[in-house]
Design a protein around this motif. Sequence first.
Motif, PDB file in Angstrom:
ATOM      1  N   TYR A   1      12.387  65.289  22.962  1.00 12.77           N
ATOM      2  CA  TYR A   1      11.516  64.112  23.055  1.00 12.77           C
ATOM      3  C   TYR A   1      12.083  62.932  22.278  1.00 12.77           C
ATOM      4  O   TYR A   1      11.790  61.767  22.593  1.00 12.77           O
ATOM      5  CB  TYR A   1      10.066  64.437  22.684  1.00 12.77           C
ATOM      6  CG  TYR A   1       9.697  64.618  21.238  1.00 12.77           C
ATOM      7  CD1 TYR A   1       9.572  63.531  20.378  1.00 12.77           C
ATOM      8  CD2 TYR A   1       9.394  65.878  20.726  1.00 12.77           C
ATOM      9  CE1 TYR A   1       9.186  63.695  19.058  1.00 12.77           C
ATOM     10  CE2 TYR A   1       9.004  66.046  19.411  1.00 12.77           C
ATOM     11  CZ  TYR A   1       8.904  64.953  18.587  1.00 12.77           C
ATOM     12  OH  TYR A   1       8.520  65.115  17.269  1.00 12.77           O
ATOM     13  N   SER A   2      12.929  63.188  21.294  1.00  9.70           N
ATOM     14  CA  SER A   2      13.664  62.104  20.657  1.00  9.70           C
ATOM     15  C   SER A   2      14.631  61.465  21.653  1.00  9.70           C
ATOM     16  O   SER A   2      14.818  60.239  21.669  1.00  9.70           O
ATOM     17  CB  SER A   2      14.434  62.635  19.436  1.00  9.70           C
ATOM     18  OG  SER A   2      15.188  61.622  18.824  1.00  9.70           O
ATOM     19  N   LEU A   3      15.218  62.294  22.504  1.00  5.16           N
ATOM     20  CA  LEU A   3      16.122  61.813  23.563  1.00  5.16           C
ATOM     21  C   LEU A   3      15.393  60.836  24.478  1.00  5.16           C
ATOM     22  O   LEU A   3      15.896  59.741  24.785  1.00  5.16           O
ATOM     23  CB  LEU A   3      16.650  63.009  24.352  1.00  5.16           C
ATOM     24  CG  LEU A   3      17.596  62.784  25.542  1.00  5.16           C
ATOM     25  CD1 LEU A   3      18.437  64.047  25.768  1.00  5.16           C
ATOM     26  CD2 LEU A   3      16.860  62.463  26.833  1.00  5.16           C
ATOM     27  N   VAL A   4      14.197  61.211  24.932  1.00  2.00           N
ATOM     28  CA  VAL A   4      13.451  60.358  25.860  1.00  2.00           C
ATOM     29  C   VAL A   4      13.066  59.038  25.193  1.00  2.00           C
ATOM     30  O   VAL A   4      13.102  57.974  25.816  1.00  2.00           O
ATOM     31  CB  VAL A   4      12.203  61.093  26.380  1.00  2.00           C
ATOM     32  CG1 VAL A   4      11.358  60.173  27.253  1.00  2.00           C
ATOM     33  CG2 VAL A   4      12.608  62.331  27.166  1.00  2.00           C
TER      34      VAL A   4
ATOM     35  N   VAL B   1      19.675  64.576  15.138  1.00  2.00           N
ATOM     36  CA  VAL B   1      20.072  63.188  15.371  1.00  2.00           C
ATOM     37  C   VAL B   1      20.770  63.053  16.719  1.00  2.00           C
ATOM     38  O   VAL B   1      20.626  62.049  17.423  1.00  2.00           O
ATOM     39  CB  VAL B   1      20.985  62.690  14.235  1.00  2.00           C
ATOM     40  CG1 VAL B   1      21.555  61.312  14.541  1.00  2.00           C
ATOM     41  CG2 VAL B   1      20.220  62.650  12.919  1.00  2.00           C
ATOM     42  N   LEU B   2      21.502  64.093  17.099  1.00  4.29           N
ATOM     43  CA  LEU B   2      22.242  64.080  18.360  1.00  4.29           C
ATOM     44  C   LEU B   2      21.310  63.863  19.544  1.00  4.29           C
ATOM     45  O   LEU B   2      21.670  63.195  20.519  1.00  4.29           O
ATOM     46  CB  LEU B   2      23.011  65.392  18.515  1.00  4.29           C
ATOM     47  CG  LEU B   2      23.890  65.578  19.769  1.00  4.29           C
ATOM     48  CD1 LEU B   2      25.125  66.380  19.404  1.00  4.29           C
ATOM     49  CD2 LEU B   2      23.130  66.313  20.872  1.00  4.29           C
ATOM     50  N   GLY B   3      20.081  64.419  19.487  1.00  2.62           N
ATOM     51  CA  GLY B   3      19.138  64.220  20.580  1.00  2.62           C
ATOM     52  C   GLY B   3      18.879  62.749  20.828  1.00  2.62           C
ATOM     53  O   GLY B   3      18.858  62.280  21.981  1.00  2.62           O
TER      54      GLY B   3
ATOM     55  N   LEU C   1       7.107  67.201  27.679  1.00  2.00           N
ATOM     56  CA  LEU C   1       7.605  67.436  26.321  1.00  2.00           C
ATOM     57  C   LEU C   1       6.483  67.356  25.291  1.00  2.00           C
ATOM     58  O   LEU C   1       6.523  68.053  24.267  1.00  2.00           O
ATOM     59  CB  LEU C   1       8.695  66.422  25.986  1.00  2.00           C
ATOM     60  CG  LEU C   1      10.026  66.660  26.703  1.00  2.00           C
ATOM     61  CD1 LEU C   1      10.979  65.493  26.490  1.00  2.00           C
ATOM     62  CD2 LEU C   1      10.669  67.956  26.207  1.00  2.00           C
ATOM     63  N   PHE C   2       5.461  66.551  25.549  1.00  2.00           N
ATOM     64  CA  PHE C   2       4.306  66.506  24.650  1.00  2.00           C
ATOM     65  C   PHE C   2       3.621  67.864  24.603  1.00  2.00           C
ATOM     66  O   PHE C   2       3.273  68.372  23.523  1.00  2.00           O
ATOM     67  CB  PHE C   2       3.334  65.425  25.105  1.00  2.00           C
ATOM     68  CG  PHE C   2       2.010  65.471  24.385  1.00  2.00           C
ATOM     69  CD1 PHE C   2       1.924  65.138  23.037  1.00  2.00           C
ATOM     70  CD2 PHE C   2       0.863  65.859  25.057  1.00  2.00           C
ATOM     71  CE1 PHE C   2       0.706  65.195  22.368  1.00  2.00           C
ATOM     72  CE2 PHE C   2      -0.348  65.907  24.398  1.00  2.00           C
ATOM     73  CZ  PHE C   2      -0.426  65.575  23.052  1.00  2.00           C
TER      74      PHE C   2
END
Length: 515
Positions: free
Chosen positions: A81-84, A206-208, A252-253
């Motif tokens: 969800y960090s990616l999105v 962090v990579l996400g 993802l939520f």
Amino acid sequence: MVEDGGEEEAEGDSGEMPAATAVPPLKRRNGFLPGKEAEDGGRAGGGERAEAEAMLAAAGGPVETRLSRRRLAVLAVFSSYSLVNAFQWIQYSILSNVFAVFYGVSFTQIDWLSMVYMVAYVPLILPATWLLDTRGLRLTALLGAGLNGLGAWLKCGSLAPGRYPLTLAAQAVCAVAQVFILGLPSRIASVWFGPTEVSTACAVAVLGNQLGTAIGFLLPPVLVPNTPNDIDLMAHNISIMFYGTAIVSTLLFFLTGVVFEEKPKYPPSHSQAVLQTMPPEDYSYKQSIINLFRNTPFVLLLISYGIMTGAFYSVSTLLNQMIVTHYEGEEVNAGRIGLTLVVAGMVGSIICGLWLDYTKTYKQTTLIVYILSFIGMLVFTFTLDLGYLIVVFVTGGVLGFFMTGYLPLGFEFAVEITYPESEGTSSGLLNASAQIFGIVFTLVQGKLTTDYSPRAGNLFLCAWIFVGIILTALIKSDLRRHNVNSGVMNLDVKAVPVESPAEPENTALKIQSAL
């Protein structure tokens, strides 16, 4: 599920993996965050030691440290969800010319769809880190994932020319979600992962976010080609991107609600076991902030991290404008160059994380990466206008490898030099610094790029990165968390003011290794 720091239900041995033998009995209670010792004006040290030992005794003696298998699922869902969220940050600026035509606004207004992430972060970071420290990891994660999905759905209502205010409001909701996301990598790594994998776990978290930026560079130009003569087709293409993002964010939520728990049943490291002996009522968020700003190495890192990350934000936001200035009609390749920059940075992040776990050379690695980022920025600046896109791909990849690879280094270095303060608070302040510098750099570099040339804007960033090198060289390396895990150093882990009369001279916490 566990709410707000509660204990997990008992798990079988098959669900846990040994990480270490046991945490030795403490000579003094940990002061994870400044607490009642500072507020009460002075409790006897013997009473605190007795209380700490009583807590350990009540838990059945020395506390075991184990690694939970759930940690991998927690890391995977957070990274997703960090990616999105990162994808939603960059999806407008990489198509700045397309959205300027679609909404009938200026490039500066499109730039604000990226900068709103930075603007929202600064005033909200202190409340967000307070929430993380007082209400816990699970609630913070749910807020981040939930607001991310809400913002994505609101964007679906802005699929018509003239609805720029609605898409800006939707992006602002995503920007608020980011506040509950960016400060979590170091907290998740520390709470769920052992000392030999904590830096790698932080790098993966962090990579996400970096991968989301990479996909944001690559996918939007493919999904939304520039069709200025057919606004209906443009709206249809944008709708595919917006609705797809909203559906993924919602899934993802729900996954976050299923997977995230406050903490594992057993602490994964000695340093976490020490922190968990602090009763929740012995917490003072205000004093923690004061302690961080009294920590000179952290203040130097705060500024140098802000410079480097702010420069990355500025380059990412203005990349499309820089590329099309010298290579007209190359919007798709601008996205691919951005992808190259971020993917190379992802590789750099993982390599740096593995290197830190192996060597623990935080300052040396941070300084070397900073210097190489400066060199990479200079090379990128003077090769951008040569007329060869392949050269820009290569120099962009080198720049990204070091500049983006620096991000987890800053997080982990901050946790080391500020232990036992909250990882969420230190990383939150680092991100706030990055957002402030990012806003200033984007506005100034954008103005220089528009009025003069991309080279003028890039040289402006080079000058500031050089300042960051000097500040990084001045940081004193005091690896407090590593020393606690190693049991090799006497460390005062009580976060009390220097002038506090609460403690006698000998206030060191002697962490004795049981190994």
